[in-house]
Design a protein around this motif. Structure first.
Motif, PDB file in Angstrom:
ATOM      1  N   UNK A   4       0.827  -1.199   0.000  1.00 13.20           N
ATOM      2  CA  UNK A   4       0.000   0.000   0.000  1.00 13.20           C
ATOM      3  C   UNK A   4       0.864   1.253   0.000  1.00 13.20           C
ATOM      4  N   UNK A   5       0.417   2.262  -0.730  1.00 10.46           N
ATOM      5  CA  UNK A   5       1.121   3.538  -0.713  1.00 10.46           C
ATOM      6  C   UNK A   5       0.577   4.405   0.418  1.00 10.46           C
ATOM      7  N   UNK A   6       1.453   5.291   0.904  1.00  8.50           N
ATOM      8  CA  UNK A   6       1.106   6.157   2.031  1.00  8.50           C
ATOM      9  C   UNK A   6       1.385   7.607   1.688  1.00  8.50           C
ATOM     10  N   UNK A   7       0.546   8.471   2.236  1.00 14.57           N
ATOM     11  CA  UNK A   7       0.763   9.911   2.144  1.00 14.57           C
ATOM     12  C   UNK A   7       0.967  10.422   3.566  1.00 14.57           C
ATOM     13  N   UNK A   8       2.098  11.087   3.760  1.00 11.76           N
ATOM     14  CA  UNK A   8       2.534  11.530   5.080  1.00 11.76           C
ATOM     15  C   UNK A   8       2.495  13.057   5.111  1.00 11.76           C
ATOM     16  N   UNK A   9       1.682  13.599   6.002  1.00  8.83           N
ATOM     17  CA  UNK A   9       1.455  15.043   6.060  1.00  8.83           C
ATOM     18  C   UNK A   9       2.162  15.685   7.251  1.00  8.83           C
ATOM     19  N   UNK A  10       2.719  16.873   7.018  1.00  9.69           N
ATOM     20  CA  UNK A  10       3.090  17.773   8.106  1.00  9.69           C
ATOM     21  C   UNK A  10       1.799  18.463   8.571  1.00  9.69           C
ATOM     22  N   UNK A  11       1.838  19.113   9.728  1.00  9.78           N
ATOM     23  CA  UNK A  11       0.640  19.794  10.224  1.00  9.78           C
ATOM     24  C   UNK A  11       0.708  21.298   9.952  1.00  9.78           C
ATOM     25  N   UNK A  12       1.530  22.031  10.711  1.00 13.96           N
ATOM     26  CA  UNK A  12       1.577  23.479  10.579  1.00 13.96           C
ATOM     27  C   UNK A  12       2.018  23.923   9.198  1.00 13.96           C
TER      28      UNK A  12
END
Length: 209
Positions: A4-12
């Protein structure tokens, strides 16, 4: 490893609409003026307070603000007002379009968070925005002890989600953090606006990144 592919987000600056490079200085300037101390004395008092490092350690927020209040000769209510204002500035407002997109994305990809943070961020951001309903895991530096762009921060994220770096797409508002992700093999971009970020994610998920 999962396929599975993943998308990793920063917050600010990504999931939250806030200028990470500007709000802190404005906040400190306002409170320095309110304190009645000159700039040099204001800074000297905070240095002398030996405030704990809340970017890499948890369960220290109360101590941090207690020491801050004492250092600036504040009444408890004033110190609490300073703390509350800080969190309002820190959290900004929700990037609704990107949050809603990430919510829909869960059916086709993993979605997670990797964020430099300070102690208290999980509580404050959860009560405002409910990130845990969408993102898993949520990796905060004050809980992991690892700050971007240190390689270990990204490597820890890879271990937690259980995929190869090439199967991860990372979004941050700072090039140095995006470059840190690329250095360990992740795909990464700097968030400029929602349309271009969403287009880049879609391209990655189609396998054309």
């Amino acid at each position: 490893m999962s396929a599975r592919k993943w998308v990793l987000f920063d917050i600010g600056g990504v999931l939250e609409v806030v200028d990470d490079d500007a709000w802190g200085a404005r906040f400190q300037s306002r409170w320095q003026e309110r304190s009645g101390f000159g700039l040099e004395e204001y800074r000297a008092r905070l240095i002398a307070a030996e405030l704990p490092d809340i970017s890499r350690r948890s369960n220290l927020e109360t101590e941090y603000w207690t020491r801050t209040g004492r250092a600036l000769d504040m009444e408890p209510a004033e110190a609490e007002a300073m703390r509350a204002e800080m969190w309002n500035e820190y959290c900004g407002r929700l990037n609704v379009e990107l949050f809603d997109y990430a919510t829909e994305l869960r059916s086709s990809a993993g979605v997670a968070i990797l964020s430099n943070s300070v102690d208290g961020a999980r509580y404050e951001e959860e009560r405002r925005f409910g990130f845990s309903a969408v993102f898993d895991p949520i990796l905060y530096s004050h809980e992991t002890g690892l700050l971007k762009p240190e390689p270990e921060a990204y490597e820890n994220a890879l271990e937690r989600i259980g995929v190869d770096a090439s199967d991860v797409f990372f979004i941050d508002d700072h090039e140095i953090c995006a470059e840190g992700a690329r250095a360990v093999g992740m795909n990464a971009i700097v968030h400029r606006d929602n349309p271009s970020t969403i287009e880049a994610i879609e391209t990655f998920l189609r396998g054309a990144a």
